[in-house]
Design an enzyme around this catalytic site. Structure first.
Site, PDB file in Angstrom:
ATOM      1  N   ASP A 164       0.753  -0.958   0.072  1.00  0.00           N
ATOM      2  CA  ASP A 164      -0.281   0.363  -0.090  1.00  0.00           C
ATOM      3  C   ASP A 164       1.246   1.082  -0.236  1.00  0.00           C
ATOM      4  OD1 ASP A 164      -2.385  -1.113   0.079  1.00  0.00           O
ATOM      5  OD2 ASP A 164      -2.950  -0.946   2.029  1.00  0.00           O
ATOM      6  N   LYS A 193      -3.734   3.326  -2.638  1.00  0.00           N
ATOM      7  CA  LYS A 193      -5.044   3.822  -3.003  1.00  0.00           C
ATOM      8  C   LYS A 193      -4.731   5.581  -2.153  1.00  0.00           C
ATOM      9  CE  LYS A 193      -7.789   0.346  -2.958  1.00  0.00           C
ATOM     10  NZ  LYS A 193      -9.156  -0.280  -2.104  1.00  0.00           N
ATOM     11  N   MET A 227      -8.784   8.929   8.786  1.00  0.00           N
ATOM     12  CA  MET A 227     -10.069   9.362   7.891  1.00  0.00           C
ATOM     13  C   MET A 227     -10.856  10.218   7.221  1.00  0.00           C
ATOM     14  SD  MET A 227      -9.289   5.287   5.392  1.00  0.00           S
ATOM     15  CE  MET A 227     -10.507   4.634   6.775  1.00  0.00           C
TER      16      MET A 227
END
Length: 497
Positions: free
Chosen positions: A33, A55, A170
């Site tokens: 990641d 991402k 997030m």
């Protein structure tokens, strides 16, 4: 054939588990990641296949279905696949979905938990997520729900009434909406809150405020992902419990030019002092082929570096010998690092000079009694020591055990070096090869740190006067000098009248 869903922790490589590092070092394929520590991938096998599957909001990203298919494909073909995920794979990491995809495809998998950012980032900010008096419970909440859901799955009235700490992952882009929902559902706008950007990393930033103000405070400070929010009375403890920012090199970017094999020890100590470390190994150490020397011929054996010790004992071991081969000789080491390397092989140095230079060793050996001496060291070394011993009537043999060659550095890494606050040089070869790589440039505001007078002389040959020179010419002395320089610049002494 197994796919391991591995948590890489929140960013600080020191928080990675031993099991995670073991699997990375043995994996055939690593699917990783964004925000994975550089040091983690550096420990992968040279022949391992590294596949980026990160991402990023607003940036290039792999879809979850593409990642699932990738894991199934490689899980069927490779012996050992590591799916390396930030934090913990099962805490807002979509590891559960990936495990389901592997299970449906009949691919064997295992899970290696990691330290989750929801606990680690607040801890590095001086905020305990639980506290006997201020928060006996903690809830982890995503601030980025599935956009295809028609409504939020979060029960905002229940979260507003939750008697403890809320940690929102997030959520920095949605912070105004989140805090408004909490206030509308009855949570006090005066309750303490904090936002932590790049938690656990050396450039971590923390913004504090209240539920009412924190969204505007974070926006004014320019906080960007990755970041998380902590809401609850415990956030007020940061004022008393912050510790990361108090480390002597907090916020300082330091470039390390040592060979990769040696850089990690220096980088680890710099990191512990709070520095952002840029590892830019300008040199590579290469062993030279050759037989083991006949040490029985010498009354004096001199080692000038830990590398020399390592390569000498490599040759001895290949010849079926060990430390007993040195039994008939006095052994001299140029400094404590070399003496320590000898000790690891069961040899206590007879002579270690007070000054960790060839000149210091010459002084320490001025009255030595020996007919023949062996100096085991790098190729193309200075001739100060052998010439001084020959002047004393000693027959000297020089054994070149290794050579120093240039290490290739990417343009992006060199730009990081040129933007560093400090750059450290631990040998003349690090100076020469880095100058060749940068075209003789250093950052205009970068301060130059030298391990000792020989390295400083090489810097001057290249047109740079070192700002800092170690008092004792070893890594400990270099760190002491660097810390003192930072302290003096942050708190300059008042001018005398």
């Amino acid at each position: 054939m197994t796919v391991y869903l591995v948590g890489a922790g929140p960013g600080d490589p020191g928080l990675m588990t031993a099991r995670a590092m073991e699997l990375i070092a043995t994996a055939d394929v690593i699917v990783y990641d964004r925000l994975i520590p550089r040091e983690a991938l550096a420990s992968a096998r040279p022949d391992a296949q590294l596949i980026y599957a990160g991402k990023e909001g607003g940036g290039p990203s792999s879809s979850q279905s593409e990642i699932d298919a990738l894991l199934v494909e490689h899980g069927r073909a490779a012996k050992l696949v590591v799916r390396l995920k930030g934090g913990d794979p099962f805490v807002f990491g979509r590891g559960g979905e990936e495990a389901e995809a592997l299970e449906r495809a009949g691919v064997e998998f295992a899970v290696v938990p990691g330290v989750t950012a929801g606990v680690a980032a607040p801890a590095y900010a001086g905020i305990p997520v639980t506290h006997r008096d201020l928060g006996s419970a903690v809830a982890f909440v995503t601030g980025h729900e599935d956009p295809e859901k028609p409504d939020s799955a979060l029960d905002w009235p229940a979260l507003a009434a939750f008697p403890g700490t809320l940690v929102v992952y997030m959520g920095v882009r949605q912070l105004a909406r989140i805090t408004e929902r909490l206030r509308s559902a009855g949570r006090s706008g005066a309750e303490p809150a904090a936002v932590i950007e790049r938690g656990t990393l050396s450039d971590q930033r923390v913004v504090t405020g209240t539920i009412e103000s924190i969204a505007a405070d974070a926006a004014a400070a320019g906080v960007r992902p990755p970041a998380l929010a902590v809401i609850g009375p415990v956030a007020a403890l940061r004022e008393r419990l912050q510790w990361v920012e108090l480390r002597p090199l907090a916020g300082i970017r330091v470039a390390v030019t040592r060979a990769r094999e040696q850089a990690s020890a220096l980088a680890t100590r710099l990191d512990a002092l709070g520095a952002t470390v840029i590892e830019a190994p300008a040199i590579r150490i290469v062993a030279l082929d050759g037989p083991a020397p006949d040490l029985g011929r010498y009354q004096l054996v001199i080692l000038t570096s830990p590398n020399g010790v390592t390569f000498l004992f490599d040759r001895l071991e290949r010849a079926g010998l060990d430390a007993r081969a040195l039994a008939g000789a006095r052994v001299a080491a140029i400094g404590p690092g070399t003496a320590g390397a000898l000790k690891q092989h069961g040899v206590i140095a007879d002579v270690v000079p007070e000054r960790f230079l060839a000149e210091g060793l010459v002084e320490a050996l001025w009255d030595v009694t020996a007919r023949r001496a062996l100096i085991a060291r790098a190729a193309e070394a200075r001739q100060v020591l052998p010439e001084a011993l020959r002047d004393q009537g000693i027959e000297v043999d020089e054994l070149a055990l290794y050579e120093t060659v240039a290490e290739s550095l990417s343009d992006s890494l060199l730009e990081e070096v040129l933007g560093a606050d400090y750059i450290t040089f631990t040998s003349s070869s690090t100076v020469r090869f880095l100058m060749a790589a940068t075209g003789g440039r250093l950052g205009r505001d970068t301060r130059v740190v030298s391990i000792g007078p020989i390295t400083s002389a090489t810097l001057r040959e290249h047109g740079f006067e070192p700002h800092v020179e170690a008092g004792t010419h070893d890594i400990g002395g270099l760190l002491d000098a660097l810390v003192a320089d930072v302290a003096n610049r942050r708190n300059p002494a008042p001018a005398s009248d």
